[in-house]
Design a protein around this motif. Structure first.
Motif, PDB file in Angstrom:
ATOM      1  N   GLU A 130       0.949  -1.196  -0.063  1.00 52.77           N
ATOM      2  CA  GLU A 130       0.102   0.021   0.034  1.00 52.77           C
ATOM      3  C   GLU A 130       0.923   1.270   0.066  1.00 52.77           C
ATOM      4  OE1 GLU A 130      -2.965  -0.157   3.102  1.00 52.77           O
ATOM      5  OE2 GLU A 130      -3.310   2.094   2.813  1.00 52.77           O
ATOM      6  N   GLU A 131       1.904   1.229   0.666  1.00 53.50           N
ATOM      7  CA  GLU A 131       2.810   2.237   0.895  1.00 53.50           C
ATOM      8  C   GLU A 131       3.431   2.665  -0.460  1.00 53.50           C
ATOM      9  OE1 GLU A 131       5.838   2.062   4.132  1.00 53.50           O
ATOM     10  OE2 GLU A 131       6.390   3.980   3.664  1.00 53.50           O
ATOM     11  N   TRP A 134       0.999   3.872  -3.170  1.00 53.14           N
ATOM     12  CA  TRP A 134       0.708   5.258  -2.957  1.00 53.14           C
ATOM     13  C   TRP A 134       2.033   6.239  -3.425  1.00 53.14           C
ATOM     14  CZ3 TRP A 134      -2.902   8.638  -2.920  1.00 53.14           C
ATOM     15  CH2 TRP A 134      -2.676   9.910  -2.329  1.00 53.14           C
ATOM     16  N   GLU A 151      -7.038  13.881  -1.746  1.00 49.44           N
ATOM     17  CA  GLU A 151      -6.202  12.710  -1.286  1.00 49.44           C
ATOM     18  C   GLU A 151      -7.099  11.562  -0.989  1.00 49.44           C
ATOM     19  OE1 GLU A 151      -3.300  13.418   1.506  1.00 49.44           O
ATOM     20  OE2 GLU A 151      -3.542  11.116   2.367  1.00 49.44           O
ATOM     21  N   SER A 152      -8.302  11.912  -0.545  1.00 50.34           N
ATOM     22  CA  SER A 152      -9.264  10.674  -0.312  1.00 50.34           C
ATOM     23  C   SER A 152      -9.762  10.019  -1.453  1.00 50.34           C
ATOM     24  CB  SER A 152     -10.394  11.134   0.423  1.00 50.34           C
ATOM     25  OG  SER A 152     -11.341  10.356   0.751  1.00 50.34           O
ATOM     26  N   ARG A 155      -6.596   7.880  -2.894  1.00 50.71           N
ATOM     27  CA  ARG A 155      -6.143   6.815  -2.021  1.00 50.71           C
ATOM     28  C   ARG A 155      -7.174   5.606  -2.617  1.00 50.71           C
ATOM     29  NH1 ARG A 155      -2.144   6.685   1.546  1.00 50.71           N
ATOM     30  NH2 ARG A 155      -1.583   8.671   2.064  1.00 50.71           N
ATOM     31  N   LYS A 156      -8.377   6.099  -2.818  1.00 47.99           N
ATOM     32  CA  LYS A 156      -9.421   4.869  -3.458  1.00 47.99           C
ATOM     33  C   LYS A 156      -8.967   4.377  -4.623  1.00 47.99           C
ATOM     34  CE  LYS A 156     -13.244   6.548  -0.566  1.00 47.99           C
ATOM     35  NZ  LYS A 156     -14.742   7.354  -0.829  1.00 47.99           N
ATOM     36  N   ALA A 159      -5.940   2.214  -4.381  1.00 51.63           N
ATOM     37  CA  ALA A 159      -6.387   0.946  -3.726  1.00 51.63           C
ATOM     38  C   ALA A 159      -7.002  -0.101  -4.730  1.00 51.63           C
ATOM     39  CB  ALA A 159      -7.300   1.124  -2.523  1.00 51.63           C
TER      40      ALA A 159
END
Length: 614
Positions: A130-131, A134, A151-152, A155-156, A159
């Motif tokens: 994940e890191e 990103w 950002e929200s 990140r989706k 993912a």
């Protein structure tokens, strides 16, 4: 899994071994295999890396023995086979796979390939954490992620990529410099809505990558991307030819000049590269990653009624397109025979290059009345049927590297823009050739048997902008006989000509062409007698190049030509004097070879020159 980073990993390894640890192996050989397995292609890549000359007629087993002998001279070899889809018979290629001095590293999407090739150690490359995912996305998308609220949803999106580097990078680039939060929210929704359309194991990949396609700002760009799927996976697509096809198919306005259309086409290509939908290959070429090509094929099939793409490039020929197909590709599909009377009235593009076709049926073109692009390059045809005269909408005809010797009259192809007859056995241009008044680019380079061009054939090409005739045997200087052919004066009459590559027996026809030479934006002129053994390399970057080979410069009036030359090659010549050097006011590059009577180049008057002497 495709796009997981296998190629990037082994490329980094190759670079590390070549530059940071050069003593680890005597040689590192990189081979791009791709889905369509072709031993001769693998052999050619290996031969190029080990500087092995391969003759055009050599069979696979002969090349294999040459490769084997050359490789056995090395003590430590690393062979990297990237993107392997099926078992490769390394012995048939010429690789000493059982020799402990030869190490082989391959990447593949299939464990079955590892089993069949008796791989000693195999490991699966996992998705990014994940890191790491990103961090890669941040690097690709850039400072726009600092915008409030982005950002929200970002990140989706990351993912949803499931740690797939290719998808992360493509999405990040597509969202770069897009500060509107609505676009970010919509991007996630688009991916989620599109993923059910793909029913195989890589549906999430296609769903993600399709976002880059949907974000292309115009229908033209989308069609240009889909057009590239007509070429086989990992195929080196010549950018100049690709743009010619886009112009001919109506994706780029054909009313522009060749230079304007080319510049716009380059801008389209760069946009697709920036969107990670095309990759840079060697100079002047691009390629489409096989995953993106799969994506383009799926997208074009879902929009078949809209764009009409049908491609089977690189696969055995087994399925005919439907009657509504508009763009059809059968590149390298091992087709030997064509249907007698195909009925595809909406067909605009037909790619048949690279097939062992020996003859085109007499009525083959009768119902292809909408055809605008026809590529028969690298086939075995020796002639064209008269039904080609039915192609009144044809804009581009590619016959490069065919065995064709004779053409029917082409005067009814009044909309033809591009004609490529390079590397053919053509002996004469057909009667009525001068009627092609829309023709803008004519390629007759590497035509060693061309000896007849009827007078008026060239001067009638009133729209001609580019003429390639390097390494052609035609004698422009000859002005004898009652039925003399086209002379150099016909070239001087072409008002729109801006690019010229040509071989001349002497410079006599250029003695009064100073103003005409200045109008040319680019030229590559060879002054030398014709020889079947002569081989001329056209330099891509030299705008105005003159090559003098075997010339007694004292007998030629070269002042105007030298004045307009930016790159000069003097090879096995005599008679170069100080006055010739002083005429080179535009010179950027000078190469002198085997000119034994030249003893001094630089004196106090021209001391600022930088000269390479060989």
């Amino acid at each position: 899994m495709g796009g997981i980073g296998k190629t990037t990993l082994v490329k980094n390894l190759s670079n590390e071994l070549c530059f940071s640890s050069p003593n680890s192996f005597d040689i590192v050989i990189w081979v791009q295999v791709s889905r369509s397995l072709d031993l001769s292609t693998i052999q050619s890549q290996i031969a190029k890396r080990i500087h092995l000359k391969v003759e055009a007629g050599d069979r696979t087993h002969i090349i294999a023995s040459k490769i084997l002998r050359r490789l056995k001279l090395r003590k430590k070899i690393l062979l990297i086979l990237d993107d392997v889809w099926e078992m490769i018979d390394l012995d048939a290629v010429g690789v000493p796979s059982k020799d402990p001095c030869c190490k082989i590293l391959l990447t593949t999407r299939s464990l079955d390939v590892c089993r069949h090739m008796d791989v000693h150690v195999s490991f699966q490359l996992n998705q990014l954490s994940e890191e790491d995912a990103w961090n890669l996305f941040v690097h690709s998308a850039g400072p726009v992620l600092d915008t409030n609220g982005i950002e929200s949803p970002a990140r989706k999106i990351v993912a949803s990529c499931n740690g797939l580097p290719l998808a992360i990078k493509a999405l990040g680039n597509s969202m770069r410099d897009r500060p509107q939060i609505e676009l970010w929210r919509n991007a996630h929704l688009r991916w989620r809505c599109s993923s059910p359309l793909f029913k195989n194991i890589e549906k999430e990949i296609f769903g993600t990558l399709a976002t880059s396609y949907h974000f292309l700002p115009s229908k033209i760009l989308k069609q240009c991307f889909l057009f590239c799927s007509l070429y086989p996976a990992s195929f080196s697509i010549d950018v100049a030819e690709l743009i010619q096809c886009w112009v001919s198919d109506g994706l780029i306005n054909e009313s522009q000049s060749l230079e304007e259309a080319h510049n716009y086409g380059v801008a389209l290509v760069e946009h697709l590269k920036d969107s990670c939908l095309l990759d840079q290959d060697s100079e002047g070429t691009v390629k489409m990653h096989d995953i993106f090509r799969d994506l383009a094929i799926v997208l074009s099939q879902s929009q078949e009624l809209l764009y009409g793409f049908h491609t089977q490039s690189g696969l055995p020929f087994h399925q005919m397109p439907n009657e509504s197909s508009q763009r059809v590709s059968f590149i390298r599909c091992r087709i030997k025979r064509l249907p007698e009377f195909p009925v595809y009235s909406q067909l605009t593009v037909l790619f048949l290059q690279g097939n062992p076709i020996q003859k085109i049926p007499k009525k083959f073109f009768y119902n292809l009345v909408s055809l605008r692009v026809l590529n028969l390059s690298e086939t075995r045809i020796t002639s064209l049927p008269r039904s080609i005269l039915c192609l009144c909408e044809l804009r581009s005809l590619f016959l490069r590297n065919c065995s064709i010797q004779k053409l029917p009259s082409l005067k009814s192809l009044c909309k033809l823009l591009v004609l490529d007859l390079s590397s053919t056995r053509i002996k004469a241009l057909p009667k009525g050739f001068g009627s092609l008044r829309s023709l803008r680019e004519l390629n007759l380079s590497c035509t060693p048997f061309l000896n007849k061009i009827v007078a008026g054939s060239i001067s009638g090409l009133s729209s001609l902008e580019t003429l390639y005739m390097s390494s052609s045997s035609y004698n422009w200087n000859l002005k004898t006989g009652k039925n003399q052919g086209a002379t150099f004066d016909e070239l001087l009459s072409l008002e729109h000509l801006s690019v010229l590559q040509i071989r001349l027996d002497s410079a006599k026809c250029l003695e009064s062409a100073s103003f005409w030479l200045k109008k040319l934006t680019r030229f590559d002129i060879q002054i030398r007698l014709w020889s079947h053994d002569s081989n001329h390399h056209v330099a891509k970057h030299n705008k105005k190049r003159l090559v003098l080979r075997g010339v007694d410069i004292r007998l030629e009036n070269l002042q105007d030509l030298l004045y307009n030359t930016s790159s000069l090659d003097v090879l096995t010549c005599v008679g170069m004097s100080r006055r010739h050097l002083l005429s080179l006011s535009s010179l950027v590059s000078l190469t002198i070879s085997h000119c034994n009577d030249i003893t001094c180049l630089i004196n106090n008057e021209i001391s600022s020159w930088e000269v390479d002497y060989c």
